[in-house]
Design an enzyme around this catalytic site. Structure first.
Site, PDB file in Angstrom:
ATOM      1  N   GLU A  46       0.867  -0.667  -0.260  1.00 54.00           N
ATOM      2  CA  GLU A  46      -0.108   0.035   0.012  1.00 54.00           C
ATOM      3  C   GLU A  46       0.379   1.023  -0.276  1.00 54.00           C
ATOM      4  O   GLU A  46       1.241   1.665   0.682  1.00 54.00           O
ATOM      5  CB  GLU A  46      -0.921  -0.175   1.131  1.00 54.00           C
ATOM      6  CG  GLU A  46      -2.283  -1.536   1.280  1.00 54.00           C
ATOM      7  CD  GLU A  46      -2.707  -1.002   2.596  1.00 54.00           C
ATOM      8  OE1 GLU A  46      -2.689  -0.249   3.331  1.00 54.00           O
ATOM      9  OE2 GLU A  46      -2.807  -1.842   3.504  1.00 54.00           O
TER      10      GLU A  46
ATOM     11  N   ASP B  16      -5.270   8.544  10.954  1.00 54.04           N
ATOM     12  CA  ASP B  16      -3.457   8.852  10.946  1.00 54.04           C
ATOM     13  C   ASP B  16      -3.475   9.054  12.329  1.00 54.04           C
ATOM     14  O   ASP B  16      -3.510  10.386  12.832  1.00 54.04           O
ATOM     15  CB  ASP B  16      -2.917   8.751   9.930  1.00 54.04           C
ATOM     16  CG  ASP B  16      -2.830   8.183   8.467  1.00 54.04           C
ATOM     17  OD1 ASP B  16      -2.940   6.673   9.283  1.00 54.04           O
ATOM     18  OD2 ASP B  16      -3.455   8.364   7.654  1.00 54.04           O
TER      19      ASP B  16
END
Lengths: 393, 256
Positions: free
Chosen positions: B46, B57
């Protein structure tokens, strides 16, 4: 309502709920329940009671005679600065804390820029005995220190947002991250008409008390509930949306929204979103935001921490796009001068946010009989340091 | 059939995917890292494209995104870097990032360009299911790109079924409702969650991500799913000056 949200959470092309799956259950719970809860008679009764006896509503609609004389029209101030905690932010905080209680939440998080929403949230959490965590940009904590102390005194935990530019957008990111990690027991009290659907609509409804009162008060004072102009400042846009709300369908009423131009729209230090922004996605909704060609969010600038936001609420983006409201901007200097003028002509020290709206009066052309309502969204106590530095008192 | 679908057809257990941010630690490190990961035995990759406001995140990936942006990474730069990717890297590649840069690039253009450089799938955490289905799925399908949806312990069964219907390579199972870079939750509640999903007998394979940082929790995740994704733990390794030479040992430490 012609300019209201549709079933999918959109205002024209703007709105929606662009959120990661981790936030979906919380936002979906709100979406399913918010209207049922806020339209429940018992909820309304509790809300109305607190508005009257705790917040001190209705806030006065004051006919500002010296301003009227100066600008050649009937200028009315809608005095949200007289609310408990000193701004319109308390209207939404009361609404959402009552909602959070009914959703069974026992932990509250919020973001704040100038600290007004943080203080309002800390206040209602103290009132209800609910744990309160406020995220605030590290830089904003320095420039709005009195409000940080207020929040602490009210029992809230203030957590500095140290990521990115350390201001309002980063505080919002941190609050969203907190909500992701606490998906069951926590309610996020967003302070403006931004965020994923249903927030923009929910916050607008809680703030709409500003315009519903104004209509009644205008009818009493002028014999007509409709003015020619309604004006307010816009960061995310909650006081403006509350001020516009019940006038939206009255197409003859001209709506003026004043953004912060900072050091000038073309200076590279500005927060004039509709001038500098493009359509995109910010904090969960499709709206207009300041961004690079590559879609990175640009850090805005305004002397006013409450207007220092790179986007506007999706309903504002819609009203802008279809021209239902006019979006203009005012620089730091113009706003500070207007703050001084209002202090010395009317004996009211306005928040620097509010001073942006007042400053635009200089640029309006009124007829003598025009009725003009301007939302005095907050008081200037928190801004005294900035005023003092600027004017050298 | 794209490389991702092909991989899941041929291998159904202990798949290891590695996430890293394009343009970090250096602007030009993207392809070299991908090559090293393939050689070291990663099953698919990814590649994150950075965004200024990455709400899903944690600090590690926030930091790598910030540096990547400072280095000048954009979607235009990334596609330019990836243009010869398929000469040296053959494992499936996903792009992962937030919706606004894609909207600015143009969703249709983004999908075309991704397919052109040999990308097999896309993970966009803040692209809602409704908008994907109603507005964008045609571009994904036309370009043979798989869109990957996330599922958390709070996702309802109805919604998981809908996600299964819209997915065509794998479903990304979050170990808990959290941002990236946390630790794996191994409480009894989480076992129930994995078992509940396994019992649903979904048509798509499942890969577990968020909080997978070492062999112990990789193996644990593989008990319940077809594989797992390591992100923040790998991005931390890239802080080391000699990161390219340390990649084989890192992969070995997880997959041995």
């Amino acid at each position: 309502m012609k300019y209201g949200v549709n079933d999918l959470g959109y205002y024209g092309d703007f709105g929606g709920a662009y959120i990661p799956e981790m936030l979906y259950p919380n936002v979906e719970e709100l979406r399913q329940q918010y209207l049922t809860i806020i339209e429940d008679p018992a909820f309304k009764a509790e809300f109305d009671d607190l508005m009257k006896n705790y917040v001190g509503r209705p806030s006065p609609l004051y006919h500002a005679k010296r301003y009227s004389e100066k600008y050649g029209a009937n200028i009315f101030f809608k005095r949200e600065d007289l609310n408990h905690t000193g701004s319109h932010k308390i209207n939404n905080a009361i609404g959402q804390i009552l909602l959070a209680k009914r959703l069974g939440k026992h932990r509250i998080i919020a973001e704040t820029g100038a600290g007004q929403h943080g203080v309002a949230t800390a206040t209602v959490c103290a009132l209800m005995g609910i744990e309160c965590i406020i995220y605030m940009g590290e830089i904003d904590m320095q420039r709005q220190a009195p409000n940080v102390s207020r929040m602490k005194m009210l029992g809230a935990k203030v957590i500095p947002a140290t990521s990115g530019s350390k201001t309002l957008k980063d505080a919002t990111n941190e609050a969203l991250r907190d909500w992701i990690a606490n998906p069951v027991d926590t309610h996020y009290i967003i302070g403006s008409v931004v965020g994923p659907y249903p927030y923009p609509d929910m916050v607008a409804r809680f703030q709409s008390i500003i315009s519903s009162e104004t209509k009644k008060q205008l009818l009493e004072k002028t014999g007509n509930e409709l003015p020619q102009y309604v004006m307010a400042c816009v960061g995310g846009g909650s006081n403006a949306m509350g001020m516009f709300y019940h006038f939206l369908d009255d197409e003859d009423v001209k709506l003026v929204a004043v953004e912060a131009a900072g050091k000038g729209v073309d200076s590279g230090h500005s927060a004039a979103t509709t001038f500098l922004g493009r359509e995109g996605v910010l904090h969960g909704s499709r709206t207009i935001l300041m961004q690079t060609d590559d879609g990175q969010v640009i850090e805005p600038y305004s002397i006013s921490a409450g207007l220092d936001y790179p986007g506007i609420g999706p309903q504002h983006a819609y009203l802008y796009k279809i021209n239902r409201a006019k979006y203009v901007s005012i620089t730091d200097d113009e706003a500070l001068q207007a703050g001084l003028l209002c202090s010395q002509l009317e004996g009211i020290i306005p928040a620097i946010e509010t001073a942006h709206a007042l400053a635009y009066l200089e640029k309006m052309q009124f007829k003598k009989d025009d009725n003009v309502v301007i939302c005095i969204s907050g008081r200037g106590d928190k801004d005294l340091d900035t005023y003092i530095k600027y004017f050298g008192f | 059939m794209n490389r991702l679908q092909n991989l899941f057809k041929n291998k159904t257990n202990s798949l290891l995917s590695i996430y890293f941010t394009a343009g970090y630690p250096e602007l030009d490190s993207t392809v070299a890292i991908a090559e090293a990961l393939e050689k070291s035995g990663a099953d698919f990759l990814e590649i994150g494209f950075p965004y200024s406001d990455p709400v899903a995140d944690g600090p590690t990936i926030q930091h790598s995104s910030e540096i990547a942006l400072e280095n000048g990474m954009t979607l235009h730069v990334l596609f330019e870097q990836l243009k010869d990717l398929r000469k040296t890297v053959s494992i499936p590649i996903l792009l992962m990032g937030y919706v606004n840069p894609i909207v600015q690039y143009g969703v249709e253009n983004f999908c075309k360009k991704a397919a052109e450089v040999g990308v097999d799938g896309v993970i966009v955490p803040d692209l809602p299911m409704y908008e994907y289905e109603a507005l964008y799925s045609k571009y994904f399908i036309d370009n043979d790109l798989s869109n990957i949806f996330l599922v958390t312990p709070q996702t309802t069964e109805d919604r998981i079924r809908k996600i299964d219907e819209l997915s065509n390579s794998f479903i990304y199972l979050l170990s808990s409702s959290s941002i990236t870079g946390g630790s794996l939750d191994v409480s009894s509640g989480i076992e129930d969650y994995y078992k509940r999903i396994k019992a649903m007998q979904l048509k798509n394979p499942m890969i577990i991500g968020f909080g997978i940082s070492n062999k112990t929790n990789f193996d644990k995740a593989c008990e319940y799913a077809n594989g797992a994704i390591v992100g923040s733990a790998f991005v931390k390794l890239l802080k080391d000056e000699d990161y390219l030479n340390k990649i084989p040992a890192f992969i070995k430490s997880i997959k041995s």
